[in-house]
Each structure stands twice: as structure tokens, then as C-alpha cells.
Design a protein around this motif. Structure first.
Motif, PDB file in Angstrom:
ATOM      1  N   ALA A  77      -2.605  -1.787  -5.026  1.00 30.34           N
ATOM      2  CA  ALA A  77      -1.473  -2.692  -4.817  1.00 30.34           C
ATOM      3  C   ALA A  77      -0.165  -1.918  -4.883  1.00 30.34           C
ATOM      4  O   ALA A  77      -0.085  -0.855  -5.507  1.00 30.34           O
ATOM      5  N   ILE A  78       0.861  -2.469  -4.242  1.00 31.93           N
ATOM      6  CA  ILE A  78       2.221  -1.955  -4.413  1.00 31.93           C
ATOM      7  C   ILE A  78       2.772  -2.554  -5.696  1.00 31.93           C
ATOM      8  O   ILE A  78       2.830  -3.777  -5.838  1.00 31.93           O
ATOM      9  N   THR A  79       3.132  -1.714  -6.633  1.00 33.16           N
ATOM     10  CA  THR A  79       3.652  -2.189  -7.916  1.00 33.16           C
ATOM     11  C   THR A  79       5.162  -2.321  -7.812  1.00 33.16           C
ATOM     12  O   THR A  79       5.865  -1.327  -7.633  1.00 33.16           O
ATOM     13  N   PRO A  80       5.683  -3.545  -7.915  1.00 33.31           N
ATOM     14  CA  PRO A  80       7.130  -3.746  -7.742  1.00 33.31           C
ATOM     15  C   PRO A  80       7.930  -3.250  -8.943  1.00 33.31           C
ATOM     16  O   PRO A  80       7.380  -2.970 -10.007  1.00 33.31           O
ATOM     17  N   GLY A  81       9.229  -3.166  -8.777  1.00 36.04           N
ATOM     18  CA  GLY A  81      10.116  -2.743  -9.847  1.00 36.04           C
ATOM     19  C   GLY A  81      11.519  -2.544  -9.314  1.00 36.04           C
ATOM     20  O   GLY A  81      11.762  -2.637  -8.097  1.00 36.04           O
ATOM     21  N   VAL A  82      12.447  -2.257 -10.208  1.00 31.14           N
ATOM     22  CA  VAL A  82      13.837  -2.031  -9.816  1.00 31.14           C
ATOM     23  C   VAL A  82      13.924  -0.763  -8.966  1.00 31.14           C
ATOM     24  O   VAL A  82      13.424   0.298  -9.362  1.00 31.14           O
ATOM     25  N   ASP A  83      14.522  -0.867  -7.806  1.00 27.17           N
ATOM     26  CA  ASP A  83      14.686   0.262  -6.878  1.00 27.17           C
ATOM     27  C   ASP A  83      13.351   0.876  -6.456  1.00 27.17           C
ATOM     28  O   ASP A  83      13.280   2.066  -6.131  1.00 27.17           O
ATOM     29  N   VAL A  84      12.304   0.081  -6.463  1.00 28.32           N
ATOM     30  CA  VAL A  84      10.998   0.544  -5.997  1.00 28.32           C
ATOM     31  C   VAL A  84      10.824   0.111  -4.548  1.00 28.32           C
ATOM     32  O   VAL A  84      10.867  -1.081  -4.234  1.00 28.32           O
ATOM     33  N   GLY A 116       2.443   3.435  -0.349  1.00 25.40           N
ATOM     34  CA  GLY A 116       3.291   4.621  -0.389  1.00 25.40           C
ATOM     35  C   GLY A 116       4.652   4.220  -0.911  1.00 25.40           C
ATOM     36  O   GLY A 116       5.030   3.037  -0.843  1.00 25.40           O
ATOM     37  N   TYR A 117       5.412   5.171  -1.440  1.00 21.81           N
ATOM     38  CA  TYR A 117       6.710   4.855  -2.045  1.00 21.81           C
ATOM     39  C   TYR A 117       7.792   5.797  -1.531  1.00 21.81           C
ATOM     40  O   TYR A 117       7.593   7.000  -1.427  1.00 21.81           O
ATOM     41  N   TRP A 118       8.943   5.203  -1.235  1.00 28.19           N
ATOM     42  CA  TRP A 118      10.119   5.939  -0.807  1.00 28.19           C
ATOM     43  C   TRP A 118      11.105   6.046  -1.969  1.00 28.19           C
ATOM     44  O   TRP A 118      11.363   5.070  -2.672  1.00 28.19           O
ATOM     45  N   ILE A 126      20.498   4.978   4.090  1.00 26.12           N
ATOM     46  CA  ILE A 126      19.318   4.946   4.961  1.00 26.12           C
ATOM     47  C   ILE A 126      18.409   3.796   4.539  1.00 26.12           C
ATOM     48  O   ILE A 126      18.105   3.627   3.357  1.00 26.12           O
ATOM     49  N   LYS A 127      17.949   3.019   5.492  1.00 32.05           N
ATOM     50  CA  LYS A 127      17.053   1.911   5.192  1.00 32.05           C
ATOM     51  C   LYS A 127      15.634   2.434   4.939  1.00 32.05           C
ATOM     52  O   LYS A 127      15.239   3.470   5.469  1.00 32.05           O
ATOM     53  N   VAL A 128      14.889   1.692   4.140  1.00 31.44           N
ATOM     54  CA  VAL A 128      13.526   2.087   3.793  1.00 31.44           C
ATOM     55  C   VAL A 128      12.657   2.171   5.045  1.00 31.44           C
ATOM     56  O   VAL A 128      12.650   1.249   5.874  1.00 31.44           O
ATOM     57  N   ALA A 129      11.981   3.309   5.192  1.00 26.63           N
ATOM     58  CA  ALA A 129      11.047   3.548   6.295  1.00 26.63           C
ATOM     59  C   ALA A 129      11.710   3.551   7.664  1.00 26.63           C
ATOM     60  O   ALA A 129      11.039   3.375   8.683  1.00 26.63           O
ATOM     61  N   VAL A 175      12.502  11.068  -0.150  1.00 23.81           N
ATOM     62  CA  VAL A 175      11.177  11.632  -0.440  1.00 23.81           C
ATOM     63  C   VAL A 175      10.158  10.514  -0.285  1.00 23.81           C
ATOM     64  O   VAL A 175      10.396   9.375  -0.704  1.00 23.81           O
ATOM     65  N   PHE A 176       9.023  10.845   0.309  1.00 29.49           N
ATOM     66  CA  PHE A 176       7.946   9.867   0.452  1.00 29.49           C
ATOM     67  C   PHE A 176       6.717  10.363  -0.303  1.00 29.49           C
ATOM     68  O   PHE A 176       6.381  11.551  -0.257  1.00 29.49           O
ATOM     69  N   SER A 177       6.051   9.446  -1.018  1.00 29.10           N
ATOM     70  CA  SER A 177       4.843   9.794  -1.778  1.00 29.10           C
ATOM     71  C   SER A 177       3.733   8.808  -1.466  1.00 29.10           C
ATOM     72  O   SER A 177       3.984   7.605  -1.320  1.00 29.10           O
TER      73      SER A 177
END
Length: 409
Positions: A77-84, A116-118, A126-129, A175-177
Motif C-alpha cells: 500500500a501507499i502509506t500516506p503522511g505529511v508531504d508524502v 513509489g515515492y517522490w 514541480i508537480k508530482v510525477a 528523487v524517486f524511490s
């Protein structure tokens, strides 16, 4: 025996014991022994570094008996959070061929959809993705953790590397992980052995090139510890099968950064009589005597067996086993970092020597110049770029990486 206290109530009791023993016995003793420089693991170390290294070692040794203290982000799952900034990455089974296809069949694994996380530079608009800006460089980061722990999530300790790169490396704006699947073995469910993580890293690379739209010439693959092992394996696959007729692989990246790479997952360096694996146990947090490293190796190699860790160039490119056949002639420019006080430094130096033999030493930006740059911090512990308290080596290393990246921008 690893993970002997993984279940409650033993886990709670063991953690309570470890907490009390550390607070009232170990820590006071560490303080006393760290005051005289002559009793520190390295006389040049600061008092703070001495204590922090012992704390990290104790935490790792404890989790090797209990498992994680809390539920961590994973590939499900994508784990949400502040600035995630999480996104889903599609599978890449259409890019699997050759030995990778054979190994995947043996392990009964295939590419799957993953989070994946940016992470963006502070103040970035820059917008995400979003598609790359002209000439924009990006770091594709692969986290460490012996293939059995930690995460690509921005709250993970290893994310300090990505944040450090964004702070110090001017040309890199994001950075992308990839949240690659972690290996596990008995006493847990046996799952995700090699080459699972390589399949996952390939999917992330395909996403950057064929979905987001980055040119491979603008991608820098970075990995730390086991993540550096994975960065090497991904680069090797992209170079070795670039001309495969049955698939169309993206071109290899422009550069690779390997931080404290775990590049001998076998035992050839561990068995050296006076090697770093024994000599630097006191000055590093790795080398768990309770079998944590053995568990990680068995979980990762899985059905391929421990022998694969000695002779497979994708797993152990620095192995000293006579049966290993490896070369780096097709690799892009590479920056290798090692710590002079870490248990893996012998194998890191072996990798460095082999790469320099094939590619030459240099920054790889001028015609005819060697492609391998090596930086060794004499007092550095394993993966020291993670730790904000490991100064000045951490900042100095990030600044050197910035110079190296900027040279080709």
C-alpha cells in the motif's frame, strides 16, 4: 537464533528488558568508556559518534530478535503522511529476459504493481510525477536494509540520503524511490527471494523512462548498502541485455552512485583472517553475532542457495570465489563511497579495484577519462551518509557528489 522473541508476550518482555538494560547498565557504561579517547573504537571519533554508533548497533540487534518495533510501510500500500507523494508503478514483466527470466522462474516470482515515492527539493514547484524539465537530472534511489528491512517511504531513516542529495546536489530537483518487496525466510513466511528486488527496481526504472518521460542520460541510480547492491544489479542487467532481440530495454543510466555497497553477500571477505569483517566489528554497527546477517543472506538467496552468493555476479560482484566471472566494461560513470571503519570496506575496495581495472579511474566526463570515482572516509561507519550526526564526513561526501554530478550537467 534470529527473531526468537517475535511474538507476544515474549516480544514485550524482551523489549522491556532491553530498554531497562540499556538505560541503566549499558548507557552509563558506554558513557564512562567513551570519555577517554584511548577507549573509543577509533581514537579520532567524537564522544557523540561513539555513543550513537553503539545505540544504532543495539537497536539493530534488538530488532533482529523481535522484528520491527512498529508496523512499517511496505509494498502492499501507499502509506500516506505529511508531504508524502506516493504513486503506483506498473509491473514490467515485458522487460524480463535472459538469466533474469530463468532466476525468476526458479524463485517463482514476477514483476507486480508497487508503490513509489517522490521527494522534491524544498521550494520546488514541480508537480508530482510531472514530465522532466529540459536537462533535468533525477536520482533513482534504492534503499538499504539487507533486503529484509526498511523502506522507500520518505519517513524511513534511509530517506536522509535522498534529502541530503536534494539539499547539496544542485542539478537534482527530485528523487524517486521504489518500494521494492523485502525478502523473508523462516521463521516467517518464505517470500520474495532474489531476483524479486531486481524485478521491482526494473519496474521503477521503466516508470521513470517510459511513463514520466526521463531520458536515461538524465537518470542517476543511487543505492546504499543492499540498495547499492541492487543499483549495481539493475545497471548490470540494463547493460548486458541492451541489445536483446526479444525485449526493448530502456538505455542504461548516465551514472551510478554506490554508498557503502553490500557487494559480497557470500562469505569470501568475511573469512579473511585479519579482514575488516572481523577487525572493525567494534567500530561499526553491522556484524550481528546473533545471526541477523545469516538470516538476511538466506532469505535473499532463497531457492538459489548460498552458493549463488559466491558466484553470481548480480548478487556478489566483489566475491573472491574463483568461480565468479564478472566485468564492468559496459558500466556508466560510477561514484563509490566507503567508510574506513566499516566491516564491509574490504569488499568495497575489491569492487573499486575491479571497476577501475575495467573502466579506469576518473570522473568520466572528458574523452578518454576513467569512469570510476572512489571516496573513502577514514573514520566512516557503514552507510554513514544516513546519519546527520556523522559529520563532517556526511556533508563532505554530499558536496563531493555534487561536484561530480555537476561536472556532467
Amino acid at each position: 537464533m534470529p527473531y526468537a522473541f517475535r511474538n507476544q508476550p515474549l516480544k514485550g518482555l524482551y523489549l522491556t528488558y532491553q530498554l531497562l538494560a540499556t538505560l541503566f547498565v549499558r548507557f552509563p557504561l558506554w558513557v564512562l568508556l567513551a570519555i577517554p579517547r584511548s577507549l573509543r573504537p577509533k581514537k579520532t571519533w567524537t564522544f557523540k559518534r561513539t555513543l550513537m554508533t553503539k545505540i544504532v548497533r543495539t537497536v539493530i540487534n534488538t530488532t533482529t530478535q523481535t522484528g520491527p518495533f512498529t508496523t512499517l510501510p511496505d509494498h502492499l500500500a501507499i502509506t500516506p503522511g505529511v508531504d508524502v507523494n506516493g504513486v503506483w508503478i506498473g509491473a514490467a514483466n515485458h522487460l524480463v529476459t535472459g538469466d533474469l527470466k530463468v532466476w525468476a522462474k526458479i524463485a517463482n516470482v514476477q514483476s507486480v504493481r508497487l508503490p513509489g515515492y517522490w521527494i522534491h527539493k524544498k521550494g520546488s514547484t514541480i508537480k508530482v510525477a510531472s514530465p522532466p524539465r529540459p536537462g533535468e537530472k533525477i536520482v533513482y534511489a534504492l534503499h538499504g536494509g539487507a533486503y529484509i528491512r526498511l523502506s522507500a517511504h520518505p519517513t524511513d531513516p534511509t530517506a536522509a540520503i535522498a534529502k541530503g542529495l536534494l539539499q547539496h546536489v544542485g542539478p537534482v530537483k527530485r528523487v524517486f524511490s521504489i518500494e521494492y518487496r523485502l525478502a523473508s525466510g523462516k521463521p516467517f513466511k518464505v517470500a520474495h527471494p532474489f531476483p524479486t528486488q531486481l524485478l521491482d527496481a526494473l519496474a521503477g526504472y521503466n516508470y521513470l523512462v517510459n511513463v514520466v518521460g526521463f531520458s536515461p542520460e538524465d537518470i542517476i541510480i543511487e543505492g546504499d548498502s543492499a540498495g547499492a547492491n541492487l543499483a549495481h544489479a539493475l545497471t548490470r542487467y540494463l547493460t548486458e541485455y541492451q541489445d536483446a532481440e526479444d525485449i526493448k530495454l530502456p538505455a542504461p543510466p548516465s551514472a551510478v552512485i554506490l554508498l557503502s555497497p553490500w557487494v559480497d553477500i557470500g562469505t569470501t571477505h568475511e573469512s579473511l583472517p585479519n579482514g575488516s569483517a572481523k577487525k572493525f566489528l567494534a567500530s561499526d554497527y553491522l556484524g550481528n553475532p546473533d545471526g541477523g546477517t545469516v538470516y538476511a543472506k538466506d532469505a535473499f538467496t532463497g531457492p538459489h542457495g548460498r552458493g549463488a552468493a559466491d558466484t553470481n555476479p548480480y548478487i556478489s560482484p566483489a566475491s573472491l570465489h574463483p568461480g565468479l566471472k564478472v566485468d564492468f566494461k559496459k558500466f556508466p560513470r560510477t561514484f563509490i563511497v566507503g567508510g574506513g571503519a566499516e566491516v564491509l570496506i574490504d569488499s568495497i575496495r575489491t569492487l573499486k579495484n575491479r571497476m577501475i581495472k575495467d573502466l579506469g579511474e576518473g570522473n568520466g566526463v572528458k574523452e578518454g577519462e576513467g569512469k570510476v570515482r572512489y571516496l573513502e572516509a577514514p573514520d566512516g561507519i557503514h552507510d554513514y551518509v544516513i546519519f546527520p550526526w556523522h559529520e563532517p564526513e556526511r556533508t563532505n561526501t554530499l558536496k563531493e557528489i555534487n561536484k561530480w554530478v555537476t561536472m556532467s550537467s
